[in-house]
Motif scaffolding. Structure first.
Motif, mmCIF file in Angstrom:
data_model
loop_
_atom_site.group_PDB
_atom_site.id
_atom_site.type_symbol
_atom_site.label_atom_id
_atom_site.label_comp_id
_atom_site.label_asym_id
_atom_site.label_seq_id
_atom_site.Cartn_x
_atom_site.Cartn_y
_atom_site.Cartn_z
ATOM 1 N N GLU A 108 0.833 -1.212 0.000
ATOM 2 C CA GLU A 108 0.000 0.000 0.000
ATOM 3 C C GLU A 108 0.867 1.262 0.000
ATOM 4 O O GLU A 108 0.566 2.233 -0.691
ATOM 5 C CB GLU A 108 -0.918 -0.008 1.226
ATOM 6 C CG GLU A 108 -2.006 -1.071 1.211
ATOM 7 C CD GLU A 108 -1.490 -2.450 1.582
ATOM 8 O OE1 GLU A 108 -2.221 -3.420 1.328
ATOM 9 O OE2 GLU A 108 -0.344 -2.554 2.115
ATOM 10 N N MET A 109 1.952 1.225 0.774
ATOM 11 C CA MET A 109 2.828 2.387 0.816
ATOM 12 C C MET A 109 3.601 2.559 -0.490
ATOM 13 O O MET A 109 3.843 3.687 -0.938
ATOM 14 C CB MET A 109 3.811 2.257 1.983
ATOM 15 C CG MET A 109 3.245 2.701 3.324
ATOM 16 S SD MET A 109 2.657 4.418 3.307
ATOM 17 C CE MET A 109 4.142 5.315 2.873
ATOM 18 N N GLN A 110 3.981 1.460 -1.112
ATOM 19 C CA GLN A 110 4.640 1.566 -2.414
ATOM 20 C C GLN A 110 3.708 2.212 -3.443
ATOM 21 O O GLN A 110 4.140 3.051 -4.242
ATOM 22 C CB GLN A 110 5.094 0.186 -2.881
ATOM 23 C CG GLN A 110 6.220 -0.404 -2.041
ATOM 24 C CD GLN A 110 6.811 -1.672 -2.635
ATOM 25 O OE1 GLN A 110 6.694 -1.925 -3.826
ATOM 26 N NE2 GLN A 110 7.460 -2.482 -1.805
ATOM 27 N N HIS A 116 0.559 8.695 -5.618
ATOM 28 C CA HIS A 116 0.194 9.954 -4.959
ATOM 29 C C HIS A 116 1.381 10.900 -4.795
ATOM 30 O O HIS A 116 1.353 12.034 -5.291
ATOM 31 C CB HIS A 116 -0.426 9.668 -3.586
ATOM 32 C CG HIS A 116 -0.865 10.912 -2.861
ATOM 33 N ND1 HIS A 116 -2.007 11.609 -3.197
ATOM 34 C CD2 HIS A 116 -0.296 11.595 -1.820
ATOM 35 C CE1 HIS A 116 -2.128 12.665 -2.407
ATOM 36 N NE2 HIS A 116 -1.105 12.683 -1.563
ATOM 37 N N LEU A 117 2.427 10.449 -4.114
ATOM 38 C CA LEU A 117 3.546 11.336 -3.808
ATOM 39 C C LEU A 117 4.232 11.868 -5.058
ATOM 40 O O LEU A 117 4.445 13.081 -5.193
ATOM 41 C CB LEU A 117 4.558 10.598 -2.925
ATOM 42 C CG LEU A 117 5.763 11.430 -2.469
ATOM 43 C CD1 LEU A 117 5.306 12.574 -1.574
ATOM 44 C CD2 LEU A 117 6.782 10.562 -1.743
ATOM 45 N N ARG A 118 4.571 10.976 -5.960
ATOM 46 C CA ARG A 118 5.283 11.404 -7.174
ATOM 47 C C ARG A 118 4.493 12.404 -8.018
ATOM 48 O O ARG A 118 5.017 13.463 -8.376
ATOM 49 C CB ARG A 118 5.660 10.189 -8.013
ATOM 50 C CG ARG A 118 6.913 9.465 -7.536
ATOM 51 C CD ARG A 118 7.205 8.316 -8.473
ATOM 52 N NE ARG A 118 8.519 7.745 -8.249
ATOM 53 C CZ ARG A 118 8.992 6.741 -8.955
ATOM 54 N NH1 ARG A 118 8.264 6.203 -9.929
ATOM 55 N NH2 ARG A 118 10.197 6.259 -8.713
ATOM 56 N N GLY A 201 -1.858 13.920 1.008
ATOM 57 C CA GLY A 201 -2.646 13.088 1.899
ATOM 58 C C GLY A 201 -1.912 11.814 2.247
ATOM 59 O O GLY A 201 -1.067 11.341 1.490
ATOM 60 N N SER A 202 -2.213 11.282 3.423
ATOM 61 C CA SER A 202 -1.649 9.998 3.821
ATOM 62 C C SER A 202 -2.519 9.395 4.906
ATOM 63 O O SER A 202 -3.389 10.056 5.466
ATOM 64 C CB SER A 202 -0.219 10.162 4.353
ATOM 65 O OG SER A 202 -0.214 10.602 5.690
#
Length: 224
Positions: A108-110, A116-118, A201-202
């Motif tokens: 999920e974090m990958q 999302h982050l990129r 968001g996280s």
């Protein structure tokens, strides 16, 4: 009467194991409890050493690492990418599944990093600088920090002033990101201004990221 020791600054190119460990200790101490780092590691403090090791290794390989201290010690560090350098060499450079940090992230974090982050980071770069190429043309400060026990001694300031002189001499912009209002105020004193903001968001509540840019300043004329 004790005399104040002079701050020395040097670039690390092939750090010893001891230097490597000291840099990681500085980063871990300086960013302890940081909301942004917690979000990037999925709230797992055990992943923070691997996260900062990844940042350090990317900077050694594709950018530059500078340290500051007195009496030969290392008490502050800056991870920086000079004009022509970039920490995003290609889509997979900083997210290799085999890397110690990435391999320990949950699936999920990958996905959060990739989906999302990129994209959000790319949007922030475009809003603030116009393009990733514009960031590559500037002095990009990825991280600058002093060990908690050595803060308020002018070490990070000396590092920043070193890069400001380089940027002004080459008539280049400087840019960085920060996630707190307090650091926005600190960098503002060095001439940086907020050019863009994005909320990330996280599962831990998210964080804002401010992109700040400093325009080059002309060298002061010296009177004869």
């Amino acid at each position: 009467m004790a005399t104040q020791q002079q701050v020395s600054i040097r670039r690390l190119t092939n750090p010893t194991l001891q230097e490597h460990q000291r840099v990681l200790a500085i980063l871990l101490g300086a960013f302890a409890g940081d909301v942004e780092i917690a979000a990037m590691t999925g709230g797992k403090a055990s992943l923070e050493p691997a996260f900062f090791r990844l940042q350090f290794e990317l900077s050694l390989t594709y950018g530059e690492v500078y340290v500051a201290g007195t009496g030969g010690s290392i008490d502050a560090v800056a991870l920086i990418f000079a004009p022509g350098q970039d920490f995003v060499v290609d889509e997979n450079t900083n997210f290799q599944p085999s890397h110690d940090f990435v391999s320990k992230l949950t699936p999920e974090m990958q996905q959060w990093w990739i989906m999302h982050l990129r994209p959000k980071f790319a949007e922030l770069t475009n809003i603030s600088l116009g393009s990733a190429e514009a960031r590559k043309a500037a002095y990009y400060i990825r991280i600058i920090a002093a060990h908690p026990e050595k803060q308020r001694r002018g070490l990070a300031r000396k590092l920043m002033e070193t890069f400001m002189q380089k940027a002004d001499g080459g008539k280049k912009k400087m840019c960085l990101e920060t996630s707190t209002d307090a650091m926005v105020r600190v960098f503002y004193k060095f001439g940086f201004k907020v050019r863009g903001t994005k909320n990330f968001g996280s599962a831990l509540g998210g964080f804002p990221l401010f992109c700040m840019v400093r325009e080059p300043r002309p060298a002061l004329a010296v009177a004869n």
